[in-house]
Design a protein around this motif. Structure first.
Motif, PDB file in Angstrom:
ATOM      1  N   ASP A 239      19.893 -17.989  26.671  1.00 12.16           N
ATOM      2  CA  ASP A 239      20.590 -18.958  25.810  1.00 12.16           C
ATOM      3  C   ASP A 239      20.625 -20.340  26.438  1.00 12.16           C
ATOM      4  N   LYS A 240      20.785 -20.378  27.743  1.00  9.64           N
ATOM      5  CA  LYS A 240      20.808 -21.638  28.463  1.00  9.64           C
ATOM      6  C   LYS A 240      19.688 -21.645  29.493  1.00  9.64           C
ATOM      7  N   SER A 241      19.286 -22.810  29.901  1.00 12.61           N
ATOM      8  CA  SER A 241      18.260 -22.912  30.937  1.00 12.61           C
ATOM      9  C   SER A 241      18.822 -22.448  32.264  1.00 12.61           C
ATOM     10  N   CYS A 242      18.117 -21.566  32.897  1.00 12.37           N
ATOM     11  CA  CYS A 242      18.573 -21.022  34.174  1.00 12.37           C
ATOM     12  C   CYS A 242      17.390 -20.905  35.116  1.00 12.37           C
ATOM     13  N   MET A 243      17.681 -20.643  36.360  1.00  9.08           N
ATOM     14  CA  MET A 243      16.655 -20.532  37.391  1.00  9.08           C
ATOM     15  C   MET A 243      16.897 -19.245  38.176  1.00  9.08           C
ATOM     16  N   TYR A 244      15.826 -18.685  38.652  1.00  9.22           N
ATOM     17  CA  TYR A 244      15.892 -17.447  39.432  1.00  9.22           C
ATOM     18  C   TYR A 244      15.017 -17.593  40.667  1.00  9.22           C
ATOM     19  N   ARG A 245      15.229 -16.726  41.620  1.00 14.74           N
ATOM     20  CA  ARG A 245      14.560 -16.851  42.916  1.00 14.74           C
ATOM     21  C   ARG A 245      13.200 -16.145  42.885  1.00 14.74           C
ATOM     22  N   ASP A 246      12.147 -16.925  42.775  1.00 16.93           N
ATOM     23  CA  ASP A 246      10.791 -16.375  42.795  1.00 16.93           C
ATOM     24  C   ASP A 246       9.811 -17.537  42.751  1.00 16.93           C
ATOM     25  N   PHE A 247       8.541 -17.248  42.976  1.00 15.96           N
ATOM     26  CA  PHE A 247       7.498 -18.271  42.930  1.00 15.96           C
ATOM     27  C   PHE A 247       6.670 -18.035  41.668  1.00 15.96           C
ATOM     28  N   ARG A 248       7.177 -18.492  40.517  1.00 17.10           N
ATOM     29  CA  ARG A 248       6.506 -18.356  39.222  1.00 17.10           C
ATOM     30  C   ARG A 248       6.575 -19.686  38.475  1.00 17.10           C
ATOM     31  N   ASP A 249       5.657 -19.827  37.517  1.00 17.48           N
ATOM     32  CA  ASP A 249       5.670 -21.035  36.689  1.00 17.48           C
ATOM     33  C   ASP A 249       6.528 -20.809  35.448  1.00 17.48           C
ATOM     34  N   ALA A 250       6.456 -21.726  34.501  1.00 11.62           N
ATOM     35  CA  ALA A 250       7.311 -21.638  33.311  1.00 11.62           C
ATOM     36  C   ALA A 250       6.957 -20.457  32.417  1.00 11.62           C
ATOM     37  N   THR A 251       5.750 -19.933  32.511  1.00 12.65           N
ATOM     38  CA  THR A 251       5.352 -18.789  31.690  1.00 12.65           C
ATOM     39  C   THR A 251       5.571 -17.446  32.381  1.00 12.65           C
ATOM     40  N   GLY A 252       6.022 -17.466  33.637  1.00  7.87           N
ATOM     41  CA  GLY A 252       6.228 -16.222  34.374  1.00  7.87           C
ATOM     42  C   GLY A 252       5.057 -15.787  35.211  1.00  7.87           C
ATOM     43  N   THR A 253       4.028 -16.607  35.290  1.00 12.53           N
ATOM     44  CA  THR A 253       2.848 -16.273  36.095  1.00 12.53           C
ATOM     45  C   THR A 253       3.086 -16.679  37.547  1.00 12.53           C
ATOM     46  N   LEU A 254       2.622 -15.839  38.455  1.00 11.08           N
ATOM     47  CA  LEU A 254       2.773 -16.121  39.881  1.00 11.08           C
ATOM     48  C   LEU A 254       1.963 -17.346  40.268  1.00 11.08           C
ATOM     49  N   THR A 255       2.549 -18.206  41.077  1.00 11.40           N
ATOM     50  CA  THR A 255       1.912 -19.448  41.507  1.00 11.40           C
ATOM     51  C   THR A 255       0.952 -19.200  42.664  1.00 11.40           C
ATOM     52  N   PRO A 256       0.033 -20.131  42.929  1.00  9.69           N
ATOM     53  CA  PRO A 256      -0.858 -19.984  44.100  1.00  9.69           C
ATOM     54  C   PRO A 256      -0.094 -19.907  45.425  1.00  9.69           C
ATOM     55  N   PHE A 257       1.062 -20.552  45.486  1.00  4.34           N
ATOM     56  CA  PHE A 257       1.852 -20.489  46.710  1.00  4.34           C
ATOM     57  C   PHE A 257       2.258 -19.048  47.017  1.00  4.34           C
TER      58      PHE A 257
END
Length: 348
Positions: A239-257
């Protein structure tokens, strides 16, 4: 149905230790390596029986692991020492009440021993020390002060065990033993397990490697590091914008890092294990198991034992019977060089 009593005792010790190891270390291994590692992300959580997995606190799983080890090394060991103080006294009082031995002024030593409880053996003492060795080696990276508390506990426990053996229990029957038996093999397995566990603990649970990679790839001064470790929830998942602890982009895909960090973690585990194993082997090869002074004494005892055996063999040869009839005198007569008797013979 083992062949010998030693084989039975060894197998019994291994089975009891495996049970105690699983019972005591399972929660700690869960916090260190399982908790919060595969929870998913908003909109695609990993569920078991329609229940989300438990996540670590704000400080991370390493802080929770340190708190858990602190409770065990301080609270549990203090409770165990109090139990070792009170339990022998309770058993001694029960033994006296059950026997109802009258108190007299003159009692023998065996009567005093009979009033006390029996000594339970060294199995529980060995098990306690070996489990403590696992706590201070397998998870020492999370709680580095654990060996200090173990040292203080052992210093107190030595005096408690001495008082228990002298004043509270019957005198035990002593048995000769060259080694500590199967316990030495268990300690070796725990030492190897500690190397592997600490490698994975530093690599996958702590923030040591993520910070190093962030220094060399993003910012050396670790600016905005906390913000970098957080990812935004995918749209239309909350419902609201939130953040979670992980290395993912806005679509949920894992980042190169994330993939660079995973490669660095695996490389660190392999490097750490090989370096520590090589250091252990070098230490084992450089330090002698037997000190030089003791080795000289052992060689001297073997030499004296060989000389005594040789002298005993020569002495036994003196008393052997002559093998042929043409020898007039025996070896014993020739050895002592006896002369003919000067007393006149009595003729019948």
């Amino acid at each position: 149905m083992h062949r010998t009593q030693t084989d039975f005792d060894n197998h019994y010790t291994i089975k009891v230790f495996i049970f105690q190891f699983t019972n005591i270390y399972s929660s700690i291994f869960y916090i260190a390596f399982i908790k919060g590692k595969a929870v998913g992300y908003p909109g695609k959580y990993v569920k078991i029986f329609d229940l989300r997995q438990e996540e670590c606190g704000q400080g991370g799983c390493l802080v929770e692991l340190a708190v858990q080890l602190g409770i065990i090394m301080i609270g549990k060991q203090t409770a165990t020492n109090l139990q070792e103080i009170m339990w022998p006294k309770i058993l001694a009082l029960y033994q006296r009440w059950q026997l109802s031995i009258p108190k007299t002024r003159c009692t023998t030593r065996w009567e005093d021993d009979f009033k006390r409880s029996e000594f339970g053996g060294l199995f529980e003492e060995y098990l306690e020390i070996v489990l403590q060795f696992g706590f201070i080696t397998i998870f020492v990276a999370a709680f580095p002060i654990a060996p200090l508390f173990a040292l203080l506990n052992n210093w107190v426990e030595i005096r408690l065990d001495a008082k228990k053996l002298v004043c509270e229990t019957r005198r035990p029957i002593a048995f000769r033993a060259s080694t500590i038996g199967i316990w030495f093999s268990i300690l070796e397995v725990l030492a190897y397990l500690a190397i592997i566990a600490n490698a994975f603990l530093i690599a996958f649970t702590s923030e040591f490697l993520p910070k190093i990679l962030y220094r060399y790839t993003v910012d050396w001064d670790l600016k905005n590091y906390t913000r970098f470790t957080l990812s935004e929830a995918p749209p239309n998942t909350t419902d609201k914008s939130c953040m979670y602890r992980d290395f993912r982009d806005a679509t949920g895909t894992l980042t190169p890092f994330f993939w660079k960090l995973l490669a660095l973690r695996l490389f660190f585990v392999i490097l750490f294990e090989h370096v520590v194993f090589v250091l252990c082997r070098l230490t084992d090869a450089v330090i002698n198991d037997i000190p030089d002074a003791l080795a000289i004494k052992i060689r001297r005892e073997k030499y004296l034992a060989k000389r005594a055996l040789q002298n005993s063999t020569n002495y036994n040869r003196i008393f052997e019977e002559p093998g042929t009839d043409h020898i007039s005198r025996s070896k014993l007569t020739r050895f002592f060089r006896t002369t003919k008797s000067k007393t006149p013979s009595v003729s019948s």
